[in-house]
Motif scaffolding. Structure first.
Motif, PDB file in Angstrom:
ATOM      1  N   GLY A 102       0.835  -1.202   0.000  1.00 14.94           N
ATOM      2  CA  GLY A 102       0.000   0.000   0.000  1.00 14.94           C
ATOM      3  C   GLY A 102       0.863   1.243   0.000  1.00 14.94           C
ATOM      4  O   GLY A 102       1.791   1.358  -0.789  1.00 14.94           O
ATOM      5  N   PHE A 103       0.622   2.148   0.925  1.00 12.61           N
ATOM      6  CA  PHE A 103       1.326   3.430   0.888  1.00 12.61           C
ATOM      7  C   PHE A 103       2.418   3.565   1.943  1.00 12.61           C
ATOM      8  O   PHE A 103       3.081   4.582   2.012  1.00 12.61           O
ATOM      9  N   SER A 104       2.629   2.583   2.830  1.00 12.87           N
ATOM     10  CA  SER A 104       3.649   2.746   3.878  1.00 12.87           C
ATOM     11  C   SER A 104       4.563   1.526   3.973  1.00 12.87           C
ATOM     12  O   SER A 104       4.375   0.666   4.818  1.00 12.87           O
ATOM     13  N   PRO A 105       5.560   1.446   3.089  1.00 17.51           N
ATOM     14  CA  PRO A 105       6.489   0.322   3.169  1.00 17.51           C
ATOM     15  C   PRO A 105       7.453   0.482   4.352  1.00 17.51           C
ATOM     16  O   PRO A 105       7.675   1.581   4.842  1.00 17.51           O
ATOM     17  N   HIS A 106       8.007  -0.617   4.802  1.00 16.27           N
ATOM     18  CA  HIS A 106       8.998  -0.557   5.882  1.00 16.27           C
ATOM     19  C   HIS A 106      10.395  -0.501   5.278  1.00 16.27           C
ATOM     20  O   HIS A 106      10.602  -0.889   4.131  1.00 16.27           O
ATOM     21  N   GLY A 107      11.360  -0.017   6.042  1.00 12.53           N
ATOM     22  CA  GLY A 107      12.749  -0.006   5.601  1.00 12.53           C
ATOM     23  C   GLY A 107      13.332  -1.406   5.728  1.00 12.53           C
ATOM     24  O   GLY A 107      13.237  -2.007   6.792  1.00 12.53           O
ATOM     25  N   PRO A 108      13.936  -1.950   4.680  1.00 11.72           N
ATOM     26  CA  PRO A 108      14.415  -3.333   4.721  1.00 11.72           C
ATOM     27  C   PRO A 108      15.453  -3.604   5.810  1.00 11.72           C
ATOM     28  O   PRO A 108      15.468  -4.661   6.395  1.00 11.72           O
ATOM     29  N   ARG A 109      16.323  -2.645   6.098  1.00  8.64           N
ATOM     30  CA  ARG A 109      17.386  -2.868   7.092  1.00  8.64           C
ATOM     31  C   ARG A 109      17.238  -1.983   8.327  1.00  8.64           C
ATOM     32  O   ARG A 109      18.213  -1.617   8.953  1.00  8.64           O
ATOM     33  N   ARG A 110      16.003  -1.660   8.696  1.00  6.62           N
ATOM     34  CA  ARG A 110      15.814  -0.797   9.855  1.00  6.62           C
ATOM     35  C   ARG A 110      16.221  -1.519  11.139  1.00  6.62           C
ATOM     36  O   ARG A 110      16.281  -2.742  11.187  1.00  6.62           O
ATOM     37  N   ILE A 111      16.500  -0.754  12.173  1.00 10.09           N
ATOM     38  CA  ILE A 111      16.892  -1.304  13.467  1.00 10.09           C
ATOM     39  C   ILE A 111      15.637  -1.835  14.163  1.00 10.09           C
ATOM     40  O   ILE A 111      14.632  -1.138  14.253  1.00 10.09           O
ATOM     41  N   ARG A 112      15.724  -3.074  14.674  1.00 10.82           N
ATOM     42  CA  ARG A 112      14.569  -3.705  15.319  1.00 10.82           C
ATOM     43  C   ARG A 112      14.888  -4.035  16.769  1.00 10.82           C
ATOM     44  O   ARG A 112      15.946  -4.578  17.068  1.00 10.82           O
TER      45      ARG A 112
END
Length: 161
Positions: free
Chosen positions: A73-83
């Protein structure tokens, strides 16, 4: 009726067990977004170059790559974000005490679903030098040859055949 399902492996870090001597393992939950969970269910994750570190008294996972979900949709996540990693405070304190020792690191070993929850297996490890790796490989080959010889012996065959 029970909803329990077996562990479903998403990704494993085979290189970590080759590069590090794993001293102790822990299981931790992950704080994820909905699109990340959907992407994980499709198996789109990689633990290559991932590591865990302390940040503000908590443990976070860096470098874990979770591919973007195609129908986001309109809000993808960052592939390498800090979790953020989810552990009990006592476990976090024990891990932090251990990894503050020189030469020890916190490495993600596997990423899997356990009863529908995304989990990561973390290992406290000490880096191996090249001669240590050769010794481990030689020991593994010797153990494999011993197991083969024992199998032949138990089946009644002689070793020379």
């Amino acid at each position: 009726m029970s909803r329990e399902t077996p562990r479903k492996l998403i990704a494993s870090n085979k290189r970590a067990r080759h590069e590090y001597e794993i001293l102790k393992t822990y299981e931790a939950g992950l704080v994820l977004l909905g699109t990340e969970v959907k992407s994980l269910r499709l198996g789109h994750a990689s633990l290559v170059d991932a590591f865990a570190q302390e940040r503000d008294g908590e443990l976070h996972l860096y470098g874990l790559h979770i591919a973007e979900y195609g129908l986001h949709g309109f809000s993808p996540h960052g592939p390498r974000r800090i979790r953020k990693l989810l552990l009990h405070r006592a476990e976090i304190d024990r891990i932090l005490d251990k990894i503050r020792e020189p030469g020890l690191s916190l490495i993600p070993l596997a990423l899997y679903f356990d009863n529908g929850w995304a989990k990561v297996e973390l290992g406290i490890g000490r880096g191996l030098r090249s001669y240590d790796k050769r010794q481990v490989l030689a020991r593994r080959d010797a153990d494999r040859e011993i197991a083969r010889a024992m199998g032949r012996h138990l089946k009644g065959r002689t070793v020379g055949r």
